[in-house]
Design a protein around this motif. Structure first.
Motif, PDB file in Angstrom:
ATOM      1  N   ASN A  81      19.860  23.582  12.792  1.00 52.95           N
ATOM      2  CA  ASN A  81      21.025  23.862  13.448  1.00 52.95           C
ATOM      3  C   ASN A  81      21.758  24.771  12.623  1.00 52.95           C
ATOM      4  O   ASN A  81      22.583  24.276  12.019  1.00 52.95           O
ATOM      5  CB  ASN A  81      21.563  22.665  13.998  1.00 52.95           C
ATOM      6  N   PHE A 106      30.471  19.278   8.758  1.00 55.66           N
ATOM      7  CA  PHE A 106      29.798  19.205   9.890  1.00 55.66           C
ATOM      8  C   PHE A 106      28.416  18.441   9.488  1.00 55.66           C
ATOM      9  O   PHE A 106      27.461  19.321   9.009  1.00 55.66           O
ATOM     10  CB  PHE A 106      29.567  20.618  10.428  1.00 55.66           C
ATOM     11  N   GLU A 107      28.054  17.455  10.056  1.00 56.34           N
ATOM     12  CA  GLU A 107      26.958  16.686   9.583  1.00 56.34           C
ATOM     13  C   GLU A 107      25.691  17.052  10.415  1.00 56.34           C
ATOM     14  O   GLU A 107      24.761  17.034   9.854  1.00 56.34           O
ATOM     15  CB  GLU A 107      27.127  15.163   9.784  1.00 56.34           C
ATOM     16  N   ASN A 108      25.950  17.665  11.364  1.00 57.42           N
ATOM     17  CA  ASN A 108      24.790  18.171  12.489  1.00 57.42           C
ATOM     18  C   ASN A 108      24.547  19.781  12.287  1.00 57.42           C
ATOM     19  O   ASN A 108      23.866  20.225  13.208  1.00 57.42           O
ATOM     20  CB  ASN A 108      24.897  17.770  13.878  1.00 57.42           C
ATOM     21  N   TYR A 131      16.340  19.773  17.469  1.00 59.87           N
ATOM     22  CA  TYR A 131      17.644  20.057  18.310  1.00 59.87           C
ATOM     23  C   TYR A 131      17.348  20.847  19.591  1.00 59.87           C
ATOM     24  O   TYR A 131      16.770  22.167  19.671  1.00 59.87           O
ATOM     25  CB  TYR A 131      18.441  21.003  17.366  1.00 59.87           C
ATOM     26  N   ASP A 139      28.203  21.048  16.265  1.00 60.97           N
ATOM     27  CA  ASP A 139      28.053  20.030  15.619  1.00 60.97           C
ATOM     28  C   ASP A 139      27.783  18.643  16.354  1.00 60.97           C
ATOM     29  O   ASP A 139      27.274  17.731  16.176  1.00 60.97           O
ATOM     30  CB  ASP A 139      29.294  19.798  14.783  1.00 60.97           C
ATOM     31  N   LYS A 140      28.099  18.968  17.834  1.00 61.24           N
ATOM     32  CA  LYS A 140      28.241  17.931  18.621  1.00 61.24           C
ATOM     33  C   LYS A 140      26.464  17.664  18.972  1.00 61.24           C
ATOM     34  O   LYS A 140      26.002  16.719  19.605  1.00 61.24           O
ATOM     35  CB  LYS A 140      28.853  18.126  19.969  1.00 61.24           C
ATOM     36  N   ILE A 141      25.787  18.554  18.766  1.00 63.24           N
ATOM     37  CA  ILE A 141      24.305  18.527  19.048  1.00 63.24           C
ATOM     38  C   ILE A 141      23.599  17.853  17.936  1.00 63.24           C
ATOM     39  O   ILE A 141      23.932  17.660  16.691  1.00 63.24           O
ATOM     40  CB  ILE A 141      23.500  19.965  18.959  1.00 63.24           C
ATOM     41  N   LYS A 142      22.786  16.731  18.328  1.00 58.65           N
ATOM     42  CA  LYS A 142      22.119  15.965  17.391  1.00 58.65           C
ATOM     43  C   LYS A 142      20.463  15.991  17.494  1.00 58.65           C
ATOM     44  O   LYS A 142      20.140  16.341  18.480  1.00 58.65           O
ATOM     45  CB  LYS A 142      22.411  14.422  17.509  1.00 58.65           C
ATOM     46  N   ILE A 166      32.520  23.515  15.352  1.00 56.10           N
ATOM     47  CA  ILE A 166      32.931  22.105  15.869  1.00 56.10           C
ATOM     48  C   ILE A 166      32.147  21.649  17.172  1.00 56.10           C
ATOM     49  O   ILE A 166      31.534  20.832  17.418  1.00 56.10           O
ATOM     50  CB  ILE A 166      34.216  21.962  16.334  1.00 56.10           C
ATOM     51  N   GLU A 167      31.839  22.637  18.063  1.00 59.17           N
ATOM     52  CA  GLU A 167      31.091  22.377  19.510  1.00 59.17           C
ATOM     53  C   GLU A 167      29.565  22.214  18.960  1.00 59.17           C
ATOM     54  O   GLU A 167      28.618  21.472  19.441  1.00 59.17           O
ATOM     55  CB  GLU A 167      31.162  23.510  20.354  1.00 59.17           C
TER      56      GLU A 167
END
Length: 548
Positions: A125, A195-197, A114, A296-299, A293-294
């Protein structure tokens, strides 16, 4: 290496038993035959030659003790006939040339991490929920109960189910069946993660933040700032009461001192300003959810191995730790350094007797001088309360052959490999320079791993010969056993077995390379550590009192 004995360094005058030796056994090393004169269990040391009272005990090529009574050749070394003795040290006396290992095999390899805006790369993460003072522990735990299961981060409480089954058997009169009742291994619950990430929400409770002395709360804020800045952390929710010593301003200043460009989401709520507990918790839960939520946008994206920051730890050490596991991760450390990464060697009480070698490995005099100052200050603090580094070995250490602190330290220092010492940090200072860094921490396993994560480690290698379950909330901890018997007996906590080194099946270098390959898998999120699977999240801040 003989299958029965080992001489660690050519100048040693003691040998290590690799298997149990009995009185009358004859062993030979480099043409010299020794008759065993006392029972010598595996992992223990015995005299290669007759020793008189006052004779120096040399192991790892360094002074590790002094004979206090006559020890015949073939006689076991124990706490009755040997006392701690270590070499003195001064400033830097020479410069050591380092031959970096060949890392061409990993030149084009990467891990999936990450990427943070400040250039750090996380191997996980996580979102943190932290109290600034112990008064907020209850509220942190309420948030924990509200979040974990609903978001799919909880673990099945198999032990609760186990008790429920026993209650049912008792109530139905089937008491005899209780003895036959088995338990299933603890597994992640079956609910899909929302949240997958995000790899987890971590809740760090502690007993500090107020009372004691102001330095305690300042140090706690510095440690928490390091956790918030750790590359494995996406953001944090901080709960403050309001009136405590550990003020929000001190935490914010600590973060700025570590990272002037800090940009992660940081939610800070103060109970005495918010009013009711319900209002505080409602805001904390709502704002944390929006933060998730924010985050989780990191991959995960490819990252060079130079972005790895490896903590080096040992706990529950045995007589094989300094022969197999510690030098193996020491070679891994050298590989990481050669690849441009960072490694951290801590536990200052377990560097007693090898200070001069580390001083001479320092890249310059100011770095060496800082290490000298920190070591001497730590030793003085221990002596001031009637203790000393010589009291560091635990009963378990002694039982398995580490009878003096200098023997333990000489083996423990092998975790740092052979690379130059690029930097020396005091507790809570954050790692910044590529290469090997020495970090001032106690020898206590959890206090030390807690500190390394707070100084930026994104992976920790933890060697053990007796079995230690230690984990960390934000940094994956890979457990490395010194012997195969331990790995077979406690497979639920051991990730890597270096027993093949003792058996002569693998070299230190081969083992260190295997460990690096495993690190890449863990850092990429492909292979969870055993501590992660068990939910072992240990967090104990050091209050800078004497802790060995």
């Amino acid at each position: 290496m003989s299958h029965k004995i080992l001489k660690v360094h050519p100048s040693d005058n003691v040998l290590v038993a690799l298997t149990d030796l009995s009185v009358g056994d004859r062993v030979e090393y480099e043409g010299i035959q020794v008759i065993i004169t006392s029972e010598v269990p595996a992992k223990h040391k015995f005299a290669q030659q007759d020793m008189a009272p006052g004779d120096e005990i040399i192991m790892y090529g360094t002074l590790v003790g002094k004979a206090v009574e006559a020890i015949p050749a073939g006689g076991i070394l124990n706490t009755k006939n040997v006392k701690h003795q270590a070499s003195s040290f001064t400033g830097k006396t020479k410069t050591i040339e380092w031959q970096a290992p060949d890392v061409s095999r990993w030149a084009n390899k990467s891990f999936m991490g990450y990427h943070r805006e400040d250039g750090q790369v996380g191997t996980g993460n996580f979102w943190l929920v932290i109290p600034l003072v112990f008064c907020e522990n209850r509220n942190v735990n309420i948030i924990k109960q509200a979040f974990l299961d609903e978001l799919g981060f909880g673990h099945q409480d198999v032990y609760k189910s186990y008790v429920q089954q026993m209650v049912e058997m008792y109530q139905s009169g089937k008491i005899e069946d209780i003895e036959k009742l088995s338990i299933q291994s603890n597994q992640q619950n079956g609910q899909k993660r929302i949240f997958e990430n995000i790899d987890g929400i971590k809740f760090l409770t502690h007993e500090g933040g107020c009372g004691g002395i102001r330095q305690d709360s300042d140090t706690l804020c510095a440690l928490l700032a390091g956790y918030i800045n750790n590359p494995n952390v996406a953001g944090a929710t901080v709960l403050s009461l309001g009136c405590q010593n550990a003020q929000v301003g001190i935490l914010e200043e600590s973060i700025k001192r570590i990272n002037s460009n800090f940009s992660k989401p940081l939610i800070v709520l103060e109970q005495q300003k918010e009013g009711t507990e319900q209002e505080l918790l409602t805001q904390a839960i709502r704002r944390t959810f929006l933060g998730l939520i924010e985050a989780d946008k990191i991959k995960r994206q490819p990252a060079p191995l130079s972005k790895l920051v490896i903590g080096l730890e040992c706990g529950g050490s045995d007589g094989f730790s300094g022969i197999s596991a510690n030098p193996a991760i020491g070679h891994t450390s050298d590989l990481i350094v050669a690849l441009g990464g960072k490694s951290i060697l801590s536990e200052f009480p377990e560097l007693c007797g090898v200070e001069q070698e580390l001083i001479n490995r320092c890249v310059d005099n100011p770095t060496a001088d800082k290490f000298v100052q920190l070591m001497r200050a730590y030793a003085r603090a221990a002596e001031a309360v009637g203790s000393g580094f010589d009291m560091n070995p635990s009963p378990g250490n002694i039982k398995d052959g580490l009878i003096t602190d200098a023997i333990k330290s000489a083996g423990a220092a092998k975790k740092g490999g052979t690379s130059p010492v690029a930097d020396v940090l005091d507790y809570t200072e954050y790692v910044s320079k590529p290469g090997l860094t020495l970090l001032c921490t106690p020898g206590n396993d959890v206090e030390s791993t807690t500190a390394m994560a707070g100084s930026g480690a994104n992976i920790i290698l933890f060697t053990t010969g007796l079995g230690t379950p230690t984990g960390n909330p934000v940094t994956p901890v890979l457990k490395v056993s010194s012997n195969s018997r331990l790995a077979q007996r406690m497979p639920d906590i051991i990730d890597i077995d270096t027993g093949p080194v003792i058996a002569g099946e693998k070299t230190i270098e081969e083992m260190g390379e295997q460990i690096l390959d495993h690190i890449i898998e863990v850092a990429s999120g492909k292979t969870p550590t055993k501590a992660m699977q068990l939910g072992q999240d240990d967090f104990i801040p050091w209050k800078r009192g004497v802790s060995l």
